[in-house]
Design a protein around this motif. Structure first.
Motif, PDB file in Angstrom:
ATOM      1  N   ALA A 190       0.879  -1.332  -0.118  1.00  0.00           N
ATOM      2  CA  ALA A 190       0.061   0.022  -0.128  1.00  0.00           C
ATOM      3  C   ALA A 190       0.707   1.277  -0.050  1.00  0.00           C
ATOM      4  O   ALA A 190       0.454   2.178  -0.319  1.00  0.00           O
ATOM      5  CB  ALA A 190      -0.879  -0.118   1.026  1.00  0.00           C
ATOM      6  N   GLU A 191       2.066   1.269   0.334  1.00  0.00           N
ATOM      7  CA  GLU A 191       3.183   2.178   0.537  1.00  0.00           C
ATOM      8  C   GLU A 191       4.389   2.033  -0.110  1.00  0.00           C
ATOM      9  O   GLU A 191       5.154   1.521   0.151  1.00  0.00           O
ATOM     10  CB  GLU A 191       3.466   2.780   2.093  1.00  0.00           C
ATOM     11  N   PRO A 192       4.408   2.153  -1.730  1.00  0.00           N
ATOM     12  CA  PRO A 192       5.552   1.873  -2.473  1.00  0.00           C
ATOM     13  C   PRO A 192       6.811   2.411  -1.862  1.00  0.00           C
ATOM     14  O   PRO A 192       7.881   1.924  -2.351  1.00  0.00           O
ATOM     15  CB  PRO A 192       5.036   2.223  -3.930  1.00  0.00           C
ATOM     16  N   ALA A 193       6.517   3.908  -1.185  1.00  0.00           N
ATOM     17  CA  ALA A 193       8.009   4.502  -0.871  1.00  0.00           C
ATOM     18  C   ALA A 193       8.689   3.619   0.533  1.00  0.00           C
ATOM     19  O   ALA A 193       9.793   3.981   0.881  1.00  0.00           O
ATOM     20  CB  ALA A 193       7.487   5.703  -0.181  1.00  0.00           C
ATOM     21  N   ILE A 194       8.118   2.485   0.950  1.00  0.00           N
ATOM     22  CA  ILE A 194       8.623   1.613   2.064  1.00  0.00           C
ATOM     23  C   ILE A 194       9.452   0.674   1.395  1.00  0.00           C
ATOM     24  O   ILE A 194       8.836  -0.313   0.486  1.00  0.00           O
ATOM     25  CB  ILE A 194       7.650   1.246   2.975  1.00  0.00           C
ATOM     26  N   ASP A 195      10.969   0.467   1.531  1.00  0.00           N
ATOM     27  CA  ASP A 195      11.874  -0.367   1.111  1.00  0.00           C
ATOM     28  C   ASP A 195      11.828  -1.494   2.376  1.00  0.00           C
ATOM     29  O   ASP A 195      12.547  -1.109   3.159  1.00  0.00           O
ATOM     30  CB  ASP A 195      12.948   0.354   0.866  1.00  0.00           C
ATOM     31  N   THR A 246      20.150   2.039   4.210  1.00  0.00           N
ATOM     32  CA  THR A 246      19.994   3.428   5.269  1.00  0.00           C
ATOM     33  C   THR A 246      18.543   3.490   4.991  1.00  0.00           C
ATOM     34  O   THR A 246      17.835   3.199   4.130  1.00  0.00           O
ATOM     35  CB  THR A 246      20.627   4.539   4.474  1.00  0.00           C
ATOM     36  N   GLY A 247      18.037   3.959   6.144  1.00  0.00           N
ATOM     37  CA  GLY A 247      16.525   4.346   6.146  1.00  0.00           C
ATOM     38  C   GLY A 247      16.208   5.225   7.302  1.00  0.00           C
ATOM     39  O   GLY A 247      17.078   5.629   8.248  1.00  0.00           O
ATOM     40  N   GLY A 248      14.725   5.595   7.595  1.00  0.00           N
ATOM     41  CA  GLY A 248      14.177   6.297   8.667  1.00  0.00           C
ATOM     42  C   GLY A 248      14.103   5.558   9.847  1.00  0.00           C
ATOM     43  O   GLY A 248      13.892   6.133  10.909  1.00  0.00           O
ATOM     44  N   ILE A 249      13.647   4.219   9.677  1.00  0.00           N
ATOM     45  CA  ILE A 249      13.494   3.499  11.019  1.00  0.00           C
ATOM     46  C   ILE A 249      14.248   2.039  10.889  1.00  0.00           C
ATOM     47  O   ILE A 249      14.485   1.726   9.645  1.00  0.00           O
ATOM     48  CB  ILE A 249      11.862   3.116  11.024  1.00  0.00           C
ATOM     49  N   LEU A 250      14.414   1.415  11.902  1.00  0.00           N
ATOM     50  CA  LEU A 250      14.808   0.044  11.733  1.00  0.00           C
ATOM     51  C   LEU A 250      14.016  -0.639  12.639  1.00  0.00           C
ATOM     52  O   LEU A 250      13.707  -0.515  13.935  1.00  0.00           O
ATOM     53  CB  LEU A 250      16.343  -0.052  12.255  1.00  0.00           C
ATOM     54  N   VAL A 251      13.444  -1.889  12.112  1.00  0.00           N
ATOM     55  CA  VAL A 251      12.467  -2.904  12.855  1.00  0.00           C
ATOM     56  C   VAL A 251      13.466  -4.079  13.051  1.00  0.00           C
ATOM     57  O   VAL A 251      13.893  -4.745  12.190  1.00  0.00           O
ATOM     58  CB  VAL A 251      11.219  -3.234  12.166  1.00  0.00           C
ATOM     59  N   GLY A 252      13.912  -4.275  14.501  1.00  0.00           N
ATOM     60  CA  GLY A 252      14.720  -5.500  14.424  1.00  0.00           C
ATOM     61  C   GLY A 252      13.985  -6.839  15.008  1.00  0.00           C
ATOM     62  O   GLY A 252      13.561  -6.944  16.195  1.00  0.00           O
ATOM     63  N   ALA A 253      13.195  -7.555  14.166  1.00  0.00           N
ATOM     64  CA  ALA A 253      12.511  -8.694  14.295  1.00  0.00           C
ATOM     65  C   ALA A 253      13.287  -9.980  14.040  1.00  0.00           C
ATOM     66  O   ALA A 253      12.913 -10.762  13.255  1.00  0.00           O
ATOM     67  CB  ALA A 253      11.275  -8.728  13.396  1.00  0.00           C
ATOM     68  N   ASP A 254      14.485  -9.921  14.703  1.00  0.00           N
ATOM     69  CA  ASP A 254      15.549 -10.879  14.551  1.00  0.00           C
ATOM     70  C   ASP A 254      15.429 -12.068  15.589  1.00  0.00           C
ATOM     71  O   ASP A 254      16.527 -12.638  16.001  1.00  0.00           O
ATOM     72  CB  ASP A 254      16.754 -10.487  14.242  1.00  0.00           C
ATOM     73  N   GLY A 255      14.383 -12.188  16.622  1.00  0.00           N
ATOM     74  CA  GLY A 255      14.445 -13.002  17.498  1.00  0.00           C
ATOM     75  C   GLY A 255      14.978 -12.963  18.928  1.00  0.00           C
ATOM     76  O   GLY A 255      15.533 -11.802  19.178  1.00  0.00           O
ATOM     77  N   ILE A 256      15.030 -13.751  19.784  1.00  0.00           N
ATOM     78  CA  ILE A 256      15.310 -13.639  21.189  1.00  0.00           C
ATOM     79  C   ILE A 256      16.802 -13.521  21.336  1.00  0.00           C
ATOM     80  O   ILE A 256      17.043 -12.684  22.456  1.00  0.00           O
ATOM     81  CB  ILE A 256      14.773 -14.977  21.966  1.00  0.00           C
TER      82      ILE A 256
END
Length: 70
Positions: free
Chosen positions: A3-8, A36-46
């Motif tokens: 829905a948001e093509p500007a998101i990589d 490089t980005g505006g946010i970083l989501v660390g969904a890499d586990g325990i």
């Protein structure tokens, strides 16, 4: 993301270093490649490499709750 093509959206990026500058975040992998980005989501586990890099030595505390996927 669709829905948001500007998101990589990048998966499988092995984080070795994280740096922040103004409104951006630079993430480097062991080969020297940088994302490089505006946010970083660390969904890499325990045993999160992202969490360890952002907050070194942060002690995990068991919440008493568990979850599973089927």
């Amino acid at each position: 993301v669709r829905a948001e093509p500007a998101i990589d959206f990048t998966t499988g990026f092995a984080v070795s270093d994280i740096a922040t500058a103004d409104t951006r975040i630079d993430v480097r992998d062991p080969s020297g490649n940088t994302a490089t980005g505006g946010i970083l989501v660390g969904a890499d586990g325990i045993r999160s490499r992202v969490r360890e890099t952002v907050s070194p030595g942060l002690k995990l505390n068991f919440s008493g709750k568990a979850a599973s996927r089927t």
